[in-house]
Design an enzyme around this catalytic site. Structure first.
Site, PDB file in Angstrom:
ATOM      1  N   THR A  12       0.848  -1.176   0.000  1.00  0.00           N
ATOM      2  CA  THR A  12       0.000   0.000   0.000  1.00  0.00           C
ATOM      3  C   THR A  12       0.886   1.229   0.000  1.00  0.00           C
ATOM      4  O   THR A  12       2.093   1.117  -0.130  1.00  0.00           O
ATOM      5  CB  THR A  12      -0.888  -0.045   1.257  1.00  0.00           C
ATOM      6  N   LYS A  44      -5.791   1.328   6.792  1.00  0.00           N
ATOM      7  CA  LYS A  44      -4.408   1.046   7.171  1.00  0.00           C
ATOM      8  C   LYS A  44      -3.805   2.162   8.015  1.00  0.00           C
ATOM      9  O   LYS A  44      -2.607   2.184   8.254  1.00  0.00           O
ATOM     10  CB  LYS A  44      -3.578   0.805   5.913  1.00  0.00           C
ATOM     11  N   GLY A  58       0.202   4.261  10.802  1.00  0.00           N
ATOM     12  CA  GLY A  58      -0.155   3.723   9.498  1.00  0.00           C
ATOM     13  C   GLY A  58       0.789   2.587   9.181  1.00  0.00           C
ATOM     14  O   GLY A  58       1.948   2.603   9.602  1.00  0.00           O
ATOM     15  N   SER A 137       4.355   0.550  -1.494  1.00  0.00           N
ATOM     16  CA  SER A 137       4.636   0.435  -2.924  1.00  0.00           C
ATOM     17  C   SER A 137       4.669   1.786  -3.630  1.00  0.00           C
ATOM     18  O   SER A 137       5.454   1.985  -4.544  1.00  0.00           O
ATOM     19  CB  SER A 137       3.608  -0.480  -3.585  1.00  0.00           C
TER      20      SER A 137
END
Length: 185
Positions: A12, A44, A58, A137
Site C-alpha cells: 500500500t 491502514k 499507518g 509500494s
C-alpha cells in the site's frame, strides 16, 4: 515494502506529513493479489490511545503482521506513557531480536504530534528529514510529491491528500480511497 513473502500480495502507500503544528497520516485502501484488487476500502491508518495519549499509526505490508506490531506498540506505549520514541525503540529491538517477530513483514509510520517516526523490521527507528515519511509500494512517489508541495501554502492534510493522489495515479497498487488521521503537536 512492496511485497510480502506470500507470492503476489502487494502493499500500500502510507504518508506522514508534519507542518505548522499538525501531523497527518494518510493511507490508501487497496489490497491486491497479483493483478487483482481484492479490496479497495481497507483501513491502514489507525488512532491509538494508550494511557490517554493519542498516537496515529499507518502500516504497509502484511495486515496480520501489522496488527501484531500495532498491538505490541500499544503495549510499549502503555508501559512508557507519552514516550513515543522510547516505545518505538523498544518495539524495534523486540522486532529485531525475537524469532517470531523477525518473520513479520510490515513497516509502520507513527506520530504523537511532535515526533514522526518510521519503524522497520530491520530495527530502524527513523525520524525523517523534511518532516515527511512515506512507505509502501507508492511511498517514493508520495514522498517526492509531498516534498514538492511543502513550500506551497498548503496545510499538512492538503499536502498528504495531494501526494497520495499523485501516488495513486502512478502506482497500480495504490488507490485514491484514503483514510486520513490528523493529530496536533
Amino acid at each position: 515494502m512492496t511485497e510480502t513473502s506470500f507470492p503476489g500480495w502487494h502493499g500500500t502507500t502510507i504518508i506522514g506529513v508534519k507542518k505548522n503544528g499538525k501531523v497527518v497520516v494518510a493511507g490508501d485502501g487497496q489490497v491486491s493479489l497479483g493483478q487483482t484488487v481484492i479490496k479497495g476500502t481497507a483501513r491502514k491508518v489507525r488512532r491509538l490511545t494508550p494511557g490517554g495519549h493519542d498516537v496515529v499509526a499507518g502500516f504497509a505490508g502484511s495486515t496480520a503482521d501489522a496488527f501484531t506490531l500495532l498491538e505490541r506498540l500499544e503495549a510499549k506505549l502503555e508501559a512508557t506513557p507519552g514516550q513515543l520514541q522510547r516505545a518505538a525503540v523498544e518495539l524495534a529491538k523486540d522486532w529485531r531480536t525475537d524469532k517470531y517477530l523477525q518473520k513479520l513483514e510490515a513497516m509502520l509510520i507513527v506520530t504523537d504530534g511532535s515526533l514522526l517516526l518510521v519503524i522497520t523490521g530491520a530495527g530502524d527507528v527513523l525520524e525523517p528529514e523534511h518532516d515527511i515519511a512515506a512507505i509502501g509500494s507508492g511511498g517514493n512517489f508520495a514522498l517526492a510529491a509531498a516534498r514538492g508541495l511543502m513550500e506551497a501554502d498548503f496545510d499538512a492534510e492538503t499536502i498528504a491528500r495531494k501526494a497520495m493522489q499523485i501516488a495513486a495515479d502512478i502506482c497500480v497498487y495504490t488507490n485514491g480511497n484514503l483514510t486520513v488521521e490528523a493529530i496536533d503537536a
